[in-house]
Design a protein around this motif. Structure first.
Motif, PDB file in Angstrom:
ATOM      1  N   ARG A  93      13.520  96.817   9.997  1.00 59.13           N
ATOM      2  CA  ARG A  93      13.046  95.720   9.135  1.00 59.13           C
ATOM      3  C   ARG A  93      14.270  94.940   8.691  1.00 59.13           C
ATOM      4  NH1 ARG A  93      10.241  97.360   3.686  1.00 59.13           N
ATOM      5  NH2 ARG A  93      12.424  97.650   3.151  1.00 59.13           N
ATOM      6  N   ASP A  94      14.310  93.656   9.016  1.00 60.34           N
ATOM      7  CA  ASP A  94      15.497  92.862   8.688  1.00 60.34           C
ATOM      8  C   ASP A  94      15.434  92.328   7.255  1.00 60.34           C
ATOM      9  OD1 ASP A  94      13.951  90.536   8.656  1.00 60.34           O
ATOM     10  OD2 ASP A  94      14.654  89.845  10.616  1.00 60.34           O
ATOM     11  N   GLU A  95      16.450  91.554   6.880  1.00 62.14           N
ATOM     12  CA  GLU A  95      16.560  91.067   5.504  1.00 62.14           C
ATOM     13  C   GLU A  95      15.451  90.090   5.133  1.00 62.14           C
ATOM     14  OE1 GLU A  95      18.594  90.448   7.983  1.00 62.14           O
ATOM     15  OE2 GLU A  95      19.249  88.351   7.999  1.00 62.14           O
ATOM     16  N   HIS A  96      14.728  89.564   6.107  1.00 58.21           N
ATOM     17  CA  HIS A  96      13.609  88.665   5.829  1.00 58.21           C
ATOM     18  C   HIS A  96      12.269  89.407   5.807  1.00 58.21           C
ATOM     19  CE1 HIS A  96      16.535  85.513   6.531  1.00 58.21           C
ATOM     20  NE2 HIS A  96      16.770  85.975   7.741  1.00 58.21           N
ATOM     21  N   GLY A  97      12.322  90.728   5.988  1.00 60.81           N
ATOM     22  CA  GLY A  97      11.094  91.511   6.007  1.00 60.81           C
ATOM     23  C   GLY A  97      10.407  91.527   7.363  1.00 60.81           C
ATOM     24  N   GLU A  98      11.079  90.963   8.368  1.00 60.46           N
ATOM     25  CA  GLU A  98      10.522  90.961   9.723  1.00 60.46           C
ATOM     26  C   GLU A  98      10.780  92.309  10.390  1.00 60.46           C
ATOM     27  OE1 GLU A  98       9.139  88.226  11.567  1.00 60.46           O
ATOM     28  OE2 GLU A  98       9.068  87.156   9.645  1.00 60.46           O
ATOM     29  N   TYR A  99       9.805  92.768  11.147  1.00 57.29           N
ATOM     30  CA  TYR A  99       9.968  94.018  11.883  1.00 57.29           C
ATOM     31  C   TYR A  99      10.381  93.732  13.318  1.00 57.29           C
ATOM     32  CZ  TYR A  99       8.162  96.761   8.069  1.00 57.29           C
ATOM     33  OH  TYR A  99       8.013  97.372   6.854  1.00 57.29           O
ATOM     34  N   LEU A 100      11.454  94.356  13.731  1.00 53.42           N
ATOM     35  CA  LEU A 100      11.973  94.209  15.084  1.00 53.42           C
ATOM     36  C   LEU A 100      11.868  95.556  15.783  1.00 53.42           C
ATOM     37  CD1 LEU A 100      15.273  92.332  14.124  1.00 53.42           C
ATOM     38  CD2 LEU A 100      13.085  91.303  14.815  1.00 53.42           C
ATOM     39  N   VAL A 101      11.428  95.534  17.018  1.00 51.54           N
ATOM     40  CA  VAL A 101      11.389  96.767  17.813  1.00 51.54           C
ATOM     41  C   VAL A 101      12.744  96.952  18.469  1.00 51.54           C
ATOM     42  CG1 VAL A 101      10.334  97.939  19.775  1.00 51.54           C
ATOM     43  CG2 VAL A 101       8.934  96.510  18.281  1.00 51.54           C
ATOM     44  N   LEU A 102      13.320  98.120  18.264  1.00 46.64           N
ATOM     45  CA  LEU A 102      14.571  98.455  18.943  1.00 46.64           C
ATOM     46  C   LEU A 102      14.231  99.378  20.106  1.00 46.64           C
ATOM     47  CD1 LEU A 102      16.907  99.180  15.889  1.00 46.64           C
ATOM     48  CD2 LEU A 102      16.426  96.993  17.014  1.00 46.64           C
TER      49      LEU A 102
END
Ligand SMILES: [Zn+2]
Length: 141
Positions: A79-88
């Motif tokens: 979860r990035d600083e904008h609250g977006e979820y990224l799949v790693l």
């Protein structure tokens, strides 16, 4: 395994991040679906020396071994600083760990619908163990 099972894995991973970390704090976690249908989640602490940190997948991976269960699907979310979820996608070390569970383990990679699931053999088309043709490995070609 159904699409709903895989959606549940993603939901459990996000739920751990939301439960464990304060809102909008950058954070990560992993979740794995086991052959008995159970979902295990985990996260990894930061260390003074980042070289000794482990991947988020480590906790559910070790727990699956403790429970003597095969891993059938794995996801790591950030979860990035904008609250977006990224799949790693699984790193090389995690791919190697997942390979123990065979070439058909599903790994989450970034996709149009948050994540898409691909068999490990598609992430590792030239996996080193595939060269052995003695039938002792699911990876044998
Ligand atoms: Zn990793």
């Amino acid at each position: 395994m159904t699409n709903s099972d895989l959606t549940h894995v993603i939901d459990q991973c996000r739920a751990l991040i939301e439960r464990r970390f304060t809102a909008n704090e950058e954070a990560g976690a992993a979740a794995m679906l086991l052959s008995d249908g159970k979902v295990l989640v985990g996260t990894a602490p930061e260390a003074m020396n980042p070289a000794v940190e482990v991947c988020h997948e480590t906790e559910p991976y070790c727990a699956a071994y403790r429970l003597d269960q095969k891993v059938v699907a794995s996801i790591c979310l950030h979860r990035d600083e904008h609250g977006e979820y990224l799949v790693l996608s699984p790193c090389g070390v995690c791919q190697e760990r997942l390979a123990v569970h065979g070439p058909n383990v599903l790994a989450a990679v970034p996709g149009p619908d948050v994540a898409q699931w691909v068999p490990l053999k598609e992430l590792m088309p030239h996996y080193w163990a595939a060269v052995f043709e003695d039938g002792s490995s699911e990876w044998a070609s």
